[in-house]
Design an enzyme around this catalytic site. Structure first.
Site, short mmCIF file in Angstrom:
data_model
loop_
_atom_site.label_atom_id
_atom_site.label_comp_id
_atom_site.label_asym_id
_atom_site.label_seq_id
_atom_site.Cartn_x
_atom_site.Cartn_y
_atom_site.Cartn_z
N HIS A 78 56.54 63.16 43.00
CA HIS A 78 57.29 62.11 42.32
C HIS A 78 56.38 61.31 41.39
CE1 HIS A 78 60.70 62.98 44.89
NE2 HIS A 78 59.92 62.85 45.95
N HIS B 42 34.80 43.04 39.70
CA HIS B 42 35.10 42.02 40.71
C HIS B 42 34.01 41.96 41.77
CE1 HIS B 42 36.80 40.85 44.67
NE2 HIS B 42 37.27 39.84 43.96
N TYR C 4 30.30 34.11 42.84
CA TYR C 4 31.02 33.36 43.87
C TYR C 4 30.15 33.12 45.10
CZ TYR C 4 34.67 32.08 47.19
OH TYR C 4 35.42 31.43 48.13
N HIS D 182 34.76 38.11 28.44
CA HIS D 182 35.87 38.80 27.77
C HIS D 182 35.99 38.34 26.31
CE1 HIS D 182 37.12 40.10 31.78
NE2 HIS D 182 37.93 40.96 31.18
#
Length: 526
Positions: A119, A403, A411, A438
């Site tokens: 599918h 990320h 982070y 970006h």
């Protein structure tokens, strides 16, 4: 009482026509002719159960073996582990202990798993059919207008103009990244007197400064001096950013251990071969070793490169048929809010197509091709971002490679420096670094400053990240996320295309700083 305990008796039942017929049956609830089928079905289900349990145990055993192998590889080579420092002796030269660390395991990309389902392959075939329709429409229009059947790739040839110059510029960028960080690390790790080590450390810092200067200045100088077209600029800016991120990761992961090794804690310095492998493998997190696949499937490599090339052709057809005819002469018409809104809505479809093509060409095809050639085992370059019901989840799953770098070095290090209570500040730092990167990439590729991406990513994206958080689930939130993606892509394509043509239709009579940073599409309507 009848012997055997299983008396055969006649049972009267109604047939289809209302007649009663006699059927033999045994005591109990199961009919005689169904009993063998039930036994066979039970045995079949037990076999399926055993097979599933065996597969699950095999996969779990493989996962545990891989984790144990990585733990053994990372164990110090001494007979005993290095002594643990006291809790109050934590210094800035040691690694932060907050948060989780990236663990590499052998796994396939999600789209490769989905392609095994018929599918999902049909959806892939629909995109190929769309490319065929673009080719047929291009041939038909050329035949009607000019009486010939010939595919022209003017946009593709223009975009990749002066590509050899970009590839030649790549060589000193690569050599700088290959030699400077590793040699600086060796200088820092060299034992000796304090004065000698200080001199070596200063020389290492000078090497890193020269390396940063080469990476930051050389591609910009070549792109501006030789007026490179967009695709050739893409090669330079992507490699520039990639080398900077890889250099930082290598130093960030290796320097703490190197400084501990100077104090005699028995930690080996990274090998040059592992650093060379890291520069080419599709990850931005440095490790001394990675899980590797046993062999290379060259047909898989060729297939992915062919699909990446097909995506480039697809993007050229979309721009040439859906964007260029709309925006080429827009700056020559009087400005109106209606025309601006309609242009944004018109650009939503080509914009989302471009997003999907960039995702499939780079994050799936390109990275998987290099991972296969290098036998790199961990292929989780993205997750199921298309199922996201929040923008926070979308940002985490769209590009796992970037990320992981932002999470580990922006982070987590932000929490280490500012404290565990400053999670909001650390998250804003991630958004700021990502938005500036970006915007810099867009500015470098297009050759002008127009902070559409900066505003969309930092302001709108930051607000949506806190408003559409992970507690929102359900199909309605997924529909809302896709709607915002459609509109965001339409805004980017429309505004950047208008600015591109406005700067060609209305060149500056005199080059000034404000003329370079002021959008030309706001005033160019001739």
């Amino acid at each position: 009482m009848e012997p055997g305990g299983a008396r055969l008796r006649l049972q009267r039942t109604e047939g289809p026509g209302g007649e009663r017929e006699h059927q033999p049956c045994r005591d109990g609830n199961t009919e005689t002719h169904r009993a063998p089928d039930l036994v066979k079905w039970t045995r079949h289900m037990e076999a399926v159960k055993a097979q599933l349990l065996e597969q699950a145990q095999g996969q779990l055993r493989e996962l545990l073996d891989r984790a144990m192998w990585e733990a053994i590889q990372s164990y110090p080579s001494q007979d005993k582990p290095p002594p643990l420092p006291p809790p109050d002796s934590l210094s800035r030269t040691q690694e932060p202990s907050l948060g989780k660390q990236k663990v590499f395991i052998i796994r396939k990309s999600l789209l490769d798993e989905l392609m095994e389902v018929q599918h999902f392959r049909t959806i892939y075939h629909m995109f190929i059919a769309g490319l065929c329709v673009f080719i047929i429409s291009t041939l038909a229009i050329d035949f009607i207008d000019e009486g010939r059947l010939l595919l022209e790739f003017d946009l593709l040839i223009f975009s990749f103009g002066q590509l050899p110059l970009a590839l030649v510029t790549w060589v000193p960028m690569f050599l700088s990244t290959l030699l400077a960080p590793y040699q600086a690390l060796r200088l820092w790790a060299r034992p000796g007197a304090r004065g000698t080590w200080t001199l070596g450390a200063g020389l290492g810092c000078a090497l890193l400064a020269a390396h940063a200067l080469v990476l930051c200045a050389l591609p910009v100088h070549v792109a501006v001096e030789h007026q490179l077209p967009p695709a050739s600029r893409c090669v330079l800016v992507f490699e520039q950013v990639r080398f900077l991120m890889k250099s930082y990761s290598f130093l960030r992961e290796a320097v703490p251990g190197t400084l501990r090794a100077r104090r005699g804690e028995g930690i080996q310095a990274p090998s040059f071969s592992s650093y060379l492998y890291f520069l080419f493998c599709p990850t931005l997190i440095y490790r001394e070793t990675y899980p590797r696949t046993p062999y290379i499937r060259w047909n898989y490599v060729a297939k992915n490169f062919a699909q990446a090339l097909g995506c480039v052709l697809y993007a050229c057809f979309i721009l040439g048929r859906l964007c260029v005819p709309v925006f080429a002469n827009m700056s020559r018409e009087p400005f109106s809010t209606r025309a601006l809104v309609l242009s944004i809505l018109h650009a939503t479809l080509p914009g989302i197509f471009m997003l999907l093509l960039i995702f499939f060409a780079f994050l799936h095809c390109w990275l998987n091709a290099f991972a296969e050639m290098l036998r790199f085992g961990d292929r989780m370059f993205y997750r199921d971002w298309w199922n996201s019901t929040s923008f926070s989840n979308y940002y985490r799953t769209w590009n796992v490679v970037v990320h992981d770098w932002l999470y580990s070095y922006v982070y987590q290090d932000g929490l280490w420096l500012l404290g565990a209570q400053a999670r909001g500040v650390a998250m804003l730092g991630v958004f700021l670094v990502s938005a500036v990167a970006h915007e810099y990439i867009f500015c470098f590729v297009l050759g002008f400053f127009y902070p559409v991406m900066l505003i969309l990513f930092l302001v709108i994206g930051g607000m949506l990240n806190f408003m559409m958080h992970d507690q929102h689930t359900g199909p309605a939130w997924n529909v809302l996320m896709w709607t915002m993606l459609f509109l965001g892509q339409g805004i980017q394509v429309s505004l950047y295309c208008q600015e591109w043509y406005a700067r060609r239709h209305c060149p500056l009579p005199q080059t000034t700083f404000w003329g370079l940073v002021t959008p030309r599409s706001w005033s160019c309507h001739t």
